[in-house]
Design a protein around this motif. Structure first.
Motif, PDB file in Angstrom:
ATOM      1  N   ARG A   6       0.848  -1.192   0.000  1.00 33.53           N
ATOM      2  CA  ARG A   6       0.000   0.000   0.000  1.00 33.53           C
ATOM      3  C   ARG A   6       0.884   1.242   0.000  1.00 33.53           C
ATOM      4  N   CYS A   7       0.544   2.197  -0.826  1.00 33.35           N
ATOM      5  CA  CYS A   7       1.280   3.460  -0.931  1.00 33.35           C
ATOM      6  C   CYS A   7       1.239   4.204   0.404  1.00 33.35           C
ATOM      7  N   CYS A   8       2.292   4.972   0.685  1.00 37.15           N
ATOM      8  CA  CYS A   8       2.325   5.786   1.905  1.00 37.15           C
ATOM      9  C   CYS A   8       1.533   7.075   1.751  1.00 37.15           C
ATOM     10  N   GLY A   9       1.191   7.417   0.483  1.00 37.26           N
ATOM     11  CA  GLY A   9       0.455   8.646   0.222  1.00 37.26           C
ATOM     12  C   GLY A   9       1.335   9.818  -0.151  1.00 37.26           C
ATOM     13  N   GLY A  10       2.651   9.591  -0.269  1.00 34.02           N
ATOM     14  CA  GLY A  10       3.572  10.706  -0.491  1.00 34.02           C
ATOM     15  C   GLY A  10       3.971  10.946  -1.924  1.00 34.02           C
ATOM     16  N   GLY A  11       3.557  10.094  -2.860  1.00 31.69           N
ATOM     17  CA  GLY A  11       4.000  10.232  -4.243  1.00 31.69           C
ATOM     18  C   GLY A  11       3.084  11.094  -5.078  1.00 31.69           C
ATOM     19  N   GLY A  12       3.569  11.432  -6.288  1.00 34.32           N
ATOM     20  CA  GLY A  12       2.750  12.149  -7.253  1.00 34.32           C
ATOM     21  C   GLY A  12       2.380  13.552  -6.853  1.00 34.32           C
ATOM     22  N   GLY A  13       3.082  14.110  -5.877  1.00 37.59           N
ATOM     23  CA  GLY A  13       2.739  15.446  -5.401  1.00 37.59           C
ATOM     24  C   GLY A  13       1.494  15.474  -4.530  1.00 37.59           C
ATOM     25  N   ALA A  14       1.022  14.305  -4.083  1.00 38.14           N
ATOM     26  CA  ALA A  14      -0.220  14.239  -3.306  1.00 38.14           C
ATOM     27  C   ALA A  14      -0.186  15.078  -2.024  1.00 38.14           C
ATOM     28  N   PRO A  15       0.943  15.091  -1.263  1.00 37.99           N
ATOM     29  CA  PRO A  15       0.956  15.937  -0.068  1.00 37.99           C
ATOM     30  C   PRO A  15       0.877  17.430  -0.408  1.00 37.99           C
ATOM     31  N   ILE A  16       1.227  17.774  -1.629  1.00 35.93           N
ATOM     32  CA  ILE A  16       1.218  19.179  -2.052  1.00 35.93           C
ATOM     33  C   ILE A  16      -0.181  19.595  -2.487  1.00 35.93           C
ATOM     34  N   THR A  17      -0.827  18.760  -3.307  1.00 32.90           N
ATOM     35  CA  THR A  17      -2.184  19.091  -3.761  1.00 32.90           C
ATOM     36  C   THR A  17      -3.208  18.864  -2.647  1.00 32.90           C
ATOM     37  N   ASP A  18      -2.956  17.893  -1.759  1.00 33.19           N
ATOM     38  CA  ASP A  18      -3.683  17.718  -0.496  1.00 33.19           C
ATOM     39  C   ASP A  18      -5.207  17.695  -0.679  1.00 33.19           C
ATOM     40  N   ILE A  19      -5.676  16.721  -1.458  1.00 36.08           N
ATOM     41  CA  ILE A  19      -7.120  16.562  -1.659  1.00 36.08           C
ATOM     42  C   ILE A  19      -7.700  15.787  -0.472  1.00 36.08           C
TER      43      ILE A  19
END
Length: 653
Positions: A565-578
């Motif tokens: 399971r992904c940690c949630g930190g890739g693809g700029g996800a912490p930056i876009t923060d949906i």
């Protein structure tokens, strides 16, 4: 009567199928041009179907066996039915072969029907619920109609009533399986899927290959769209790939954003692209919606924007920004569809054409342009973490065995501990290494995943020009994102390097007996696979081998290796923060806690940050380099680097 009706029904369905195939093909060809090996792809398709596709399908033995029986039985039965009942080749041998094929198909269809009695939530319902009945009807009607051909019953048995009933059954079966295959029924995936395998946009994925690097945009071509605005901006074979979707929902079940309640469902996204190409609404979609977004409120067309920032369109922008680019969907897809490519293509349009990167996205992209790092830190502080380590600089040495790519973890106090630990390991093994120091810039990973291809290429070309000044055998980095970009995405821009993740390099040092290690004094550890090291680059064993070498008990999570399971930190996800209903790292920490391990070993600075950001009681998070550095027995190894992968130093351009 049957001898008259069956050929008519068969050839009518085949004719309609050919017409539908032509219409479907012309619809795909609305997309942008793509270079494909037309004949070579068709010739390779059977092997890709029977080997590469079934390698994925075989992970679920029930479905694999069902698919072999149903699909194999249908293909054989269809060919034989055309020969026997279409062309009237009433041979007993062909008759018995057709009976065997339809019996095999019938058995497979029974298992399909059983699966649909209480289907998992990830499976689409609607028209798919009638498919088992159609499969059973096709198999049963042709089985009965073939009995006289095989000489088992008299040709006159049953009379016109049975002939009429069989004709109805045949009409039902052939309509679904021939006519519906190219006109948009549930069997569409069989037709589109076969051609998708033949003309796949990543042909390198087949025959055991791997292809995960994003494709570069031609920024010098003013006529080329900057990303994808409307369905016809996709390449035609991408559109073909979307049409191949079997709606099994395996991507949905694997998606961390969907599980967290963010507004993304990769299966529905692919189906929305199909809707957009044909024109219409999503009202007939029979699967799970995007979390928090009802079905029936979105619509589109082939020449309409996929995302309308000022109102409803085919897809909402926040759906695209929810993706962590972890490739779990791609890894699980039995039709080998490339979801992440499509998402990044659409992001590129929003970022480059609309300037619509959400939340802190625009700030991060501005920082990358102004300071060469996403945090906006003063570039002159890039080497402050190593002020007391007396690191050699490439500008001084010019030629080394290993170029240590530090990455932007240099500005993060937590990740500096990992970097210092790895330097300790390199020095203990007497590795000839150096760093770029102030010459190093961000690798461009974040910019590219956020859709800013221009900034990515600017950073990449500057880094490539810097690297061209020096000689080295291998680049080694602690950051899987930098590792992936340098290894797989700089090549299109002229940068070809041998790149290793630090876990792989440490495993090589240990195997070559260049490190003397003690036994770890801790308890148990569980290892979290970084997406960009595992699914993107297939490295699962080296980190585990390193942990084994230090004598620590490794407890595997249920979701590990390619199903991590992904940690949630890739693809700029912490930056876009949906926002969603829960945080992805919290879900991953729950997976970790189930092992009751005392330490979670990581191999990525973003994974470290996301997992350490989980509040409450949790296991200690330590990078593999830190665990190795803890057990080093220094001053014992020979002053000799590991055996190089290349025979001699060569200038790298």
């Amino acid at each position: 009567m049957l001898n008259t009706l069956l050929p008519i029904l068969l050839f009518a369905a085949l004719a309609l199928a050919v017409i539908g195939a032509g219409k479907r093909f012309l619809m795909w060809r609305r997309g942008r041009p793509a270079q494909v090996d037309w004949l070579g792809g068709l010739l390779a398709m059977p092997r890709r179907y029977m080997v590469d596709l079934h390698h994925v399908v075989a992970r679920d033995k029930y479905i694999a066996n069902t698919h072999v029986a149903t699909a194999g039985g249908f293909v054989l039965a269809a060919v034989l039915a055309i020969l026997v009942h279409g062309f009237g080749l009433h041979s007993r041998l062909l008759g018995f072969a057709l009976l065997a094929a339809t019996a095999l198909m019938f058995v497979g269809a029974l298992f399909v029907a059983k699966r649909r009695l209480d289907p998992p939530s990830r499976l689409s319902k609607g028209p798919w619920m009638r498919l088992p009945k159609s499969l059973l009807m096709f198999a049963a009607s042709f089985f009965i109609a073939t009995l006289p051909v095989a000489g088992i019953v008299s040709a006159d048995s049953g009379g016109w009533v049975l002939a009429l009933l069989l004709s109805v059954g045949v009409a039902w079966g052939v309509s679904e399986l021939f006519f519906g295959m190219t006109w948009g029924g549930p069997m569409k995936h069989a037709f589109a899927g076969a051609l998708h395998l033949a003309w796949h946009r990543r042909a390198e994925r087949f025959a055991g290959g791997r292809s995960t690097g994003l494709k570069a945009l031609d920024l010098d071509n003013r006529n080329a769209p900057l990303g994808v605005e409307k369905p016809t901006d996709f390449t035609w074979n991408q559109l073909l790939g979307f049409d191949a979707c079997v709606q099994c929902g395996k991507c949905e079940a694997a998606c961390p954003a969907y599980a967290a309640g963010q507004p993304l469902n990769p299966k529905k996204l692919i189906q929305d692209m199909v809707v957009g190409l044909a024109g219409g609404t999503d009202a007939k979609f029979a699967g799970s919606p995007y979390p928090g977004k009802p079905i029936g409120e979105h619509s589109g067309g082939p020449h309409l924007p996929i995302v309308n920032l000022n109102g409803k369109a085919l897809v909402d922008a926040e759906t695209l920004w929810s993706c962590t680019t972890c490739r779990a969907c791609v890894e699980e897809c039995p039709m080998m569809i490339e979801h992440v490519d499509a998402i990044v293509d659409m992001r590129r349009h929003l970022t480059l054409e609309k300037g619509a990167t959400p939340n802190k996205g625009a700030e991060v992209l501005d920082n990358l342009i102004a300071t060469d790092n996403p945090g906006g830190f003063a570039p002159g502080g890039r080497l402050n973490w190593a002020a007391d380590l007396n690191l050699a600089l490439m500008s001084d040495k010019q030629s080394v065995e290993v170029l240590f790519w530090v990455g932007d973890g240099a500005f993060d106090m937590r990740n500096q501990r990992t970097l210092r630990a790895f330097v300790k390991v390199l020095k203990a093994a007497n590795v000839d290494f150096a760093v770029l120091g102030l010459e190093e810039r961000d690798s461009g990973d974040v910019a590219r995943r956020l859709g800013d291809e221009a900034t990515f290429q600017l950073l990449a070309k500057r880094n490539i020009a810097t690297l061209a000044q020096y000689q080295f055998r291998t680049i080694v980095t602690c950051d899987p994102h930098s590792f992936h970009v340098l290894k797989n995405e700089y090549g299109e821009l002229g940068g070809h390097y041998q790149v290793l993740h630090h876990s792989t390099y440490m495993e090589q040092l240990i195997s070559a007996q260049k490190l003397t290690l003690g036994r770890h004094k801790g308890g148990s550890v569980t290892y979290h696979d970084p997406c960009y090291l595992g699914r993107y680059n297939g490295e699962y064993e080296a980190p585990r081998a390193v942990l084994k070498a230090i004598g620590i008990e490794v407890r595997e999570m249920e979701r590990s290796a390619f199903r991590s399971r992904c940690c949630g930190g890739g693809g700029g996800a912490p930056i876009t923060d949906i926002p969603g209903k829960q945080r992805i790292p919290d879900m991953r920490m729950a997976d970790i806690k189930e092992t009751a391990a005392e330490v979670v070993a990581v191999g990525c600075p973003q994974c470290t940050a996301m997992l350490e950001g989980v509040v409450g009681q949790r296991p200690e998070v330590k990078d593999i380099a830190e665990l190795v550095a803890d057990v080093l027995i220094e001053g014992v190894v020979e002053a000799k680097p590991p055996v190089p992968a290349k025979p001699e130093l060569a200038e790298v351009h």
